[in-house]
Design a protein around this motif. Structure first.
Motif, short mmCIF file in Angstrom:
data_model
loop_
_atom_site.label_atom_id
_atom_site.label_comp_id
_atom_site.label_asym_id
_atom_site.label_seq_id
_atom_site.Cartn_x
_atom_site.Cartn_y
_atom_site.Cartn_z
N LYS A 413 -25.27 2.22 65.22
CA LYS A 413 -24.66 0.88 65.34
C LYS A 413 -24.52 0.23 63.95
O LYS A 413 -23.62 -0.26 63.28
N GLY A 414 -25.66 0.44 63.12
CA GLY A 414 -25.77 -0.13 61.77
C GLY A 414 -27.17 -0.41 61.32
O GLY A 414 -28.03 0.39 61.67
N LEU A 415 -27.15 -1.10 60.17
CA LEU A 415 -28.42 -1.29 59.29
C LEU A 415 -28.72 -2.91 59.51
O LEU A 415 -27.65 -3.72 59.42
N VAL A 416 -29.99 -3.43 59.40
CA VAL A 416 -30.43 -4.75 59.45
C VAL A 416 -31.51 -4.84 58.39
O VAL A 416 -32.18 -3.73 57.83
N ASP A 417 -31.41 -6.16 57.87
CA ASP A 417 -32.43 -6.57 57.08
C ASP A 417 -33.89 -6.95 57.70
O ASP A 417 -33.81 -7.05 58.86
N GLU A 418 -35.05 -7.17 56.88
CA GLU A 418 -36.20 -7.66 57.83
C GLU A 418 -36.18 -9.02 58.76
O GLU A 418 -37.07 -8.90 59.66
N ASN A 419 -35.15 -9.68 58.53
CA ASN A 419 -35.16 -10.67 59.55
C ASN A 419 -34.05 -10.28 60.80
O ASN A 419 -33.81 -11.30 61.33
N GLY A 420 -33.65 -9.02 60.72
CA GLY A 420 -32.71 -8.57 62.03
C GLY A 420 -31.44 -9.09 61.46
O GLY A 420 -30.44 -8.82 62.74
N ASN A 421 -31.01 -9.69 60.28
CA ASN A 421 -29.47 -9.70 60.06
C ASN A 421 -28.86 -8.30 59.74
O ASN A 421 -29.23 -7.52 58.99
N GLU A 422 -27.61 -8.22 60.41
CA GLU A 422 -27.17 -6.99 60.02
C GLU A 422 -26.27 -6.96 58.76
O GLU A 422 -25.58 -7.90 58.18
N THR A 423 -26.65 -5.86 57.76
CA THR A 423 -26.40 -5.64 56.35
C THR A 423 -25.09 -4.63 56.35
O THR A 423 -24.38 -4.77 55.39
N GLN A 424 -25.07 -3.54 57.64
CA GLN A 424 -24.14 -2.89 57.51
C GLN A 424 -23.97 -2.15 58.88
O GLN A 424 -24.76 -2.23 59.58
N THR A 425 -22.49 -2.20 59.05
CA THR A 425 -22.01 -1.74 60.21
C THR A 425 -21.41 -0.58 60.34
O THR A 425 -20.57 -0.10 59.55
N ALA A 426 -21.80 0.59 61.13
CA ALA A 426 -21.30 1.90 61.00
C ALA A 426 -20.01 1.87 61.56
O ALA A 426 -19.51 1.33 62.68
N ALA A 427 -18.98 2.73 60.86
CA ALA A 427 -17.76 2.74 61.33
C ALA A 427 -17.74 3.51 62.70
O ALA A 427 -18.50 4.56 62.61
N LYS A 428 -16.70 3.31 63.56
CA LYS A 428 -16.57 4.02 64.67
C LYS A 428 -14.99 4.37 65.10
O LYS A 428 -14.21 3.57 64.58
N GLN A 429 -14.76 5.52 65.76
CA GLN A 429 -13.25 5.63 65.85
C GLN A 429 -12.63 4.92 66.78
O GLN A 429 -13.38 4.25 67.66
N GLN A 430 -11.32 4.62 66.82
CA GLN A 430 -10.57 3.81 67.51
C GLN A 430 -10.15 4.87 68.84
O GLN A 430 -9.91 5.81 68.53
N PRO A 431 -10.06 4.18 70.16
CA PRO A 431 -9.75 4.95 71.14
C PRO A 431 -8.13 5.63 70.83
O PRO A 431 -7.48 5.03 70.40
N LYS A 432 -8.02 6.62 71.64
CA LYS A 432 -6.84 7.47 71.57
C LYS A 432 -6.46 7.72 72.90
O LYS A 432 -7.24 8.48 73.52
N GLN A 433 -5.26 7.32 73.34
CA GLN A 433 -4.79 7.85 74.65
C GLN A 433 -4.40 9.18 74.64
O GLN A 433 -3.38 9.82 74.02
N VAL A 434 -5.26 10.29 75.20
CA VAL A 434 -5.08 11.66 75.14
C VAL A 434 -4.56 12.35 76.42
O VAL A 434 -4.04 13.04 76.55
N MET A 435 -4.56 11.39 77.44
CA MET A 435 -3.67 11.68 78.85
C MET A 435 -3.47 10.58 79.42
O MET A 435 -3.92 9.42 78.94
#
Length: 532
Positions: A413-435
């Motif tokens: 999901k990502g990275l957080v600092d020692e206070n639990g604040n998000e410092t980096q969000t992992a990239a994820k693919q966008q949904p694709k209509q395959v059928m």
């Protein structure tokens, strides 16, 4: 009796020695005062942290258990307290440290309060029966990550190296000066920064328990529909990250993450065949007669156990897992379309979950191979050169449950600092209509029929309903006169408005409907409480 007397005598002699050392220290106080410039600070590191691995709800997956560490100044009181707290074997290792006179750290079985002992509660990196061990990985002797998330995020996790240190004023031989107070420097909270996974620890534990109960070797993947978040990634047998040496000696290879490894697929792949046919205009009412076998290119292909299914439409062919139906069905559609559908559903592609942390790509036949009638026949029901990982199969099931939209399953999901604040969000693919949505709806209907009265009946949930497909894949590998087969059970839950896709693999199982179905059913029972 003699051993107890000897142990008592050893402790008595040690206490006498320390008392003499104290008297000596007092008597030489004047000399120490004359050499004050030789005094220095001795730093004792009690504990060093490492970044935390969290689940999706910020619940720690590492450092969940605590232990005690004592910072010890050799004194009569400290020696007596340690002798009371530590087992005899451990105390025998502590004796030499006490006689050296300089401060040292020692793990304690419980909290110790005594003059000369400062006790700290710290995290134990891995717990007994560590959850998601094959995902998290393990460290080498120097504390460096060498597998799993520990390796993928080695730099980030090691950078969160807060520590607890005790500073002492000591003489030239590192003995603590009389009357000097120690100083504690605590930056341990830095270890609260770290990596957040998509894993749900409750679902992970549920899936692990079900897998360990029913599977000797295998894997379970649970993803959330429609986003493809991996809520559980299980590989059995598992291992203890604190005892990798034992895992290396285990013939069942517990260090192998089977959820990310490629296996023969078998009849689960008939869902891809059906999707291709429907997308190419073939009616779901198309019927073929199954006589138990079919001759293709000079070779005879049979249904499981030579069963004769009679006249079937597409839904019943899925429900009863008829091989000959799908061999004939896939002769009706272009090979290019078949391969394109499989590729769009993630087959033949490695999934990268984190830097340097990927699943196997598996194998997808080339178009030239499918020009051979027997190769196409094998591919039609998931046999031949085709292999895939449990996470690839979970992507297929997720797409069917998500109305035809495919998204690659993801783990971080990502990275957080020692206070639990998000410092980096992992990239994820966008949904694709395959059928189309209509094709996906028909596939869900076919899978529901399989659970209702087909090969998937043994996995039917106690409540909520489900759709599923079984698979029993031949490998061609013979051991002790018996062919090794890979068993699968892949489905979605609940039946209406699916929330989870669940894939179960039994390495060298008896069959998907017998070996894997109980795992699926047990997991759905646990997931029932999570449904809105």
């Amino acid at each position: 009796m003699r051993k107890r007397v000897a142990a008592f005598f050893a402790v008595f002699m040690l206490l006498m020695f320390l008392m003499l050392m104290n008297v000596y220290g007092i008597s030489t106080g004047a000399k120490l005062a004359e050499t004050a410039d030789r005094q220095s600070t001795y730093i004792l590191t009690v504990a060093r942290g490492r970044g935390t691995v969290y689940d999706d709800k910020m619940r720690p997956l590492t450092g969940t258990q605590k232990e005690y560490v004592g910072a010890v100044v050799p004194t009569v009181e400290a020696a007596s307290a340690l002798a009371d707290a530590l087992p005899k074997e451990k105390m025998s290792q502590v004796y030499p440290l006490l006689t050296k006179g300089k401060p040292f750290a020692v793990k304690l079985p419980s909290y110790v309060a005594a003059n000369g002992v400062d006790t700290f509660e710290v995290d134990r990196r891995y717990s007994q029966n560590q959850l998601a061990a094959n995902v998290i990985g393990y460290l080498d002797g120097s504390g460096k990550g060498v597998a799993g998330i520990e390796k993928a995020y080695q730099n980030e996790l090691s950078a969160a190296s807060g520590e607890i240190s005790v500073y002492y004023r000591v003489d030239a031989v590192n003995r603590v000066l009389q009357g000097e107070k120690s100083k504690v420097v605590d930056t341990y909270a830095k270890k609260n920064s770290g990596v957040v996974l998509t894993i749900d620890s409750e679902i992970q534990e549920l899936a692990e328990q079900a897998a360990k109960k029913h599977l000797k070797k295998g894997a379970v993947v649970v993803t959330e529909v429609p986003g493809g978040e991996i809520r559980a990634l299980v590989s059995v047998p598992s291992f203890s990250p604190d005892d990798v040496a034992s895992a290396l000696k285990n013939a069942d290879s517990p260090l192998l993450n089977r959820a990310l490894s490629a296996y023969n697929v078998g009849s689960v792949f008939k869902l891809v065949s059906a999707a291709t046919a429907l997308e190419n205009g073939v009616s779901p009412d198309t019927k073929f007669e199954c006589t138990g076998g079919i001759n293709v290119g000079g070779g005879v292909f049979h249904c499981f156990n030579g069963e004769k299914h009679g006249v079937l439409n597409m839904q019943e062919a899925i429900a009863k897992s008829c091989n000959t139906y799908f061999i004939r069905l896939m002769q009706q559609v272009p090979n290019e379309s078949f391969l394109e559908m499989a590729s769009s559903l993630g087959f033949g592609k490695a999934f990268q979950f984190a830097p340097g942390y990927s699943s196997a790509a598996g194998t997808l036949p080339k178009l030239s191979e499918l020009m051979i009638p027997r190769a196409l026949a094998n591919f039609s029901f998931g046999q031949g050169s085709l292999t895939a990982t449990p996470v690839q199969i979970s992507g297929l099931i997720n797409a069917i449950a998500a109305k035809g939209e495919y998204v690659q399953p993801y783990l971080v999901k990502g990275l957080v600092d020692e206070n639990g604040n998000e410092t980096q969000t992992a990239a994820k693919q966008q949904p694709k209509q395959v059928m189309s949505q209509s094709t996906a709806a028909l596939l869900r209907q076919f899978m529901a029929a399989s659970v209702d009265h087909g090969t998937s009946q043994k996995g039917k949930p106690d409540a909520g309903g489900a759709g599923a497909k079984t698979g029993t894949a031949q490998t061609g590998e013979i051991v002790d006169g018996r062919e090794i087969v890979q068993a699968w059970y892949a489905g979605f839950y609940p039946l209406e408005e699916p929330r989870y896709s669940i894939v179960v693999l039994a390495e060298d199982g008896e069959g998907g409907g017998s070996t894997c179905a109980p795992v699926f059913k047990e997991i759905t029972s646990g997931l029932l409480s999570k449904l809105d």
